[in-house]
Design a protein around this motif. Structure first.
Motif, short mmCIF file in Angstrom:
data_model
loop_
_atom_site.label_atom_id
_atom_site.label_comp_id
_atom_site.label_asym_id
_atom_site.label_seq_id
_atom_site.Cartn_x
_atom_site.Cartn_y
_atom_site.Cartn_z
N ILE A 142 0.84 -1.20 0.00
CA ILE A 142 0.00 0.00 0.00
C ILE A 142 0.88 1.25 0.00
O ILE A 142 0.61 2.21 -0.73
N PHE A 143 1.95 1.23 0.80
CA PHE A 143 2.86 2.37 0.84
C PHE A 143 3.44 2.63 -0.55
O PHE A 143 3.46 3.77 -1.03
N SER A 144 3.90 1.60 -1.21
CA SER A 144 4.45 1.75 -2.55
C SER A 144 3.40 2.27 -3.53
O SER A 144 3.68 3.13 -4.36
N PHE A 145 2.21 1.74 -3.40
CA PHE A 145 1.08 2.16 -4.25
C PHE A 145 0.84 3.66 -4.10
O PHE A 145 0.68 4.37 -5.09
N PHE A 146 0.85 4.14 -2.85
CA PHE A 146 0.60 5.56 -2.59
C PHE A 146 1.80 6.44 -2.92
O PHE A 146 1.65 7.51 -3.49
N SER A 147 2.99 6.02 -2.51
CA SER A 147 4.15 6.89 -2.66
C SER A 147 4.58 7.05 -4.11
O SER A 147 5.29 7.99 -4.46
N SER A 148 4.13 6.16 -4.97
CA SER A 148 4.49 6.27 -6.39
C SER A 148 3.52 7.17 -7.15
O SER A 148 3.70 7.41 -8.34
N SER A 149 2.50 7.67 -6.46
CA SER A 149 1.49 8.50 -7.11
C SER A 149 1.53 9.92 -6.56
O SER A 149 1.54 10.13 -5.35
N ASN A 150 1.52 10.89 -7.46
CA ASN A 150 1.46 12.29 -7.06
C ASN A 150 0.04 12.83 -7.12
O ASN A 150 -0.17 14.02 -6.96
N ALA A 151 -0.91 11.95 -7.34
CA ALA A 151 -2.32 12.32 -7.38
C ALA A 151 -3.11 11.24 -6.65
O ALA A 151 -2.63 10.11 -6.51
N PRO A 152 -4.29 11.59 -6.19
CA PRO A 152 -5.12 10.55 -5.54
C PRO A 152 -5.36 9.38 -6.49
O PRO A 152 -5.58 9.57 -7.69
N VAL A 153 -5.28 8.20 -5.94
CA VAL A 153 -5.55 7.00 -6.73
C VAL A 153 -7.04 6.68 -6.61
O VAL A 153 -7.67 7.03 -5.61
N PRO A 154 -7.62 6.05 -7.60
CA PRO A 154 -9.05 5.71 -7.51
C PRO A 154 -9.31 4.77 -6.33
O PRO A 154 -8.61 3.78 -6.14
N VAL A 155 -10.30 5.12 -5.52
CA VAL A 155 -10.61 4.33 -4.35
C VAL A 155 -10.99 2.90 -4.73
O VAL A 155 -10.71 1.96 -3.98
N GLU A 156 -11.57 2.73 -5.90
CA GLU A 156 -11.94 1.39 -6.35
C GLU A 156 -10.72 0.50 -6.53
O GLU A 156 -10.76 -0.70 -6.25
N ASP A 157 -9.62 1.09 -7.00
CA ASP A 157 -8.38 0.32 -7.17
C ASP A 157 -7.88 -0.18 -5.82
O ASP A 157 -7.44 -1.32 -5.68
N LEU A 158 -7.97 0.68 -4.83
CA LEU A 158 -7.53 0.30 -3.49
C LEU A 158 -8.47 -0.73 -2.87
O LEU A 158 -8.02 -1.70 -2.25
#
Length: 123
Positions: free
Chosen positions: A62-78
């Protein structure tokens, strides 16, 4: 968790303030530690004798998923990530649909942590 700190700092190139990284890591770990379904899976070793390590791997993912994005990720993906993790890693399948609802709640709370992280990162 220290190895996660070093690994993630290396991946981020060391350009981001450590306090932002720590905020994100601790927020993820705290939320996952309060997720009843995940804690039940760990305590009952539904993912095998290494269930605790698997939960730490989830936090790292999850940390990698978030830290690699400079924009909010779609909640559905999470939501999908959490649901698949619980199903495939911890063999949790509940017919009443409650696991999906818990994944949705946890995903929404994680999104709040990610949004705060992005705000701190941009300031």
């Amino acid at each position: 968790m220290d190895s996660m700190n070093r690994k993630q700092q290396h991946q981020l190139g060391g350009t981001e303030p450590v306090s932002n990284i720590v905020f994100l890591q601790k927020g993820i770990m705290l939320l996952l530690s309060r997720w009843y379904a995940l804690q039940m899976a760990i305590n009952n070793q539904w993912g095998g004798s290494d269930s605790l390590q698997k939960s730490h791997h989830l936090a790292s993912h999850i940390f990698s998923f978030f830290s690699s994005s400079n924009a909010p990720v779609p909640v559905e993906d999470l939501e999908n990530l959490l649901h698949e993790w619980m199903l495939l890693t911890f063999n949790t399948e509940i017919e009443d649909g409650s696991i999906e609802e818990y994944c949705k709640q946890v995903a929404e709370e994680l999104m709040g942590i990610h949004e705060e992280y992005l705000l701190h990162k941009s300031s």
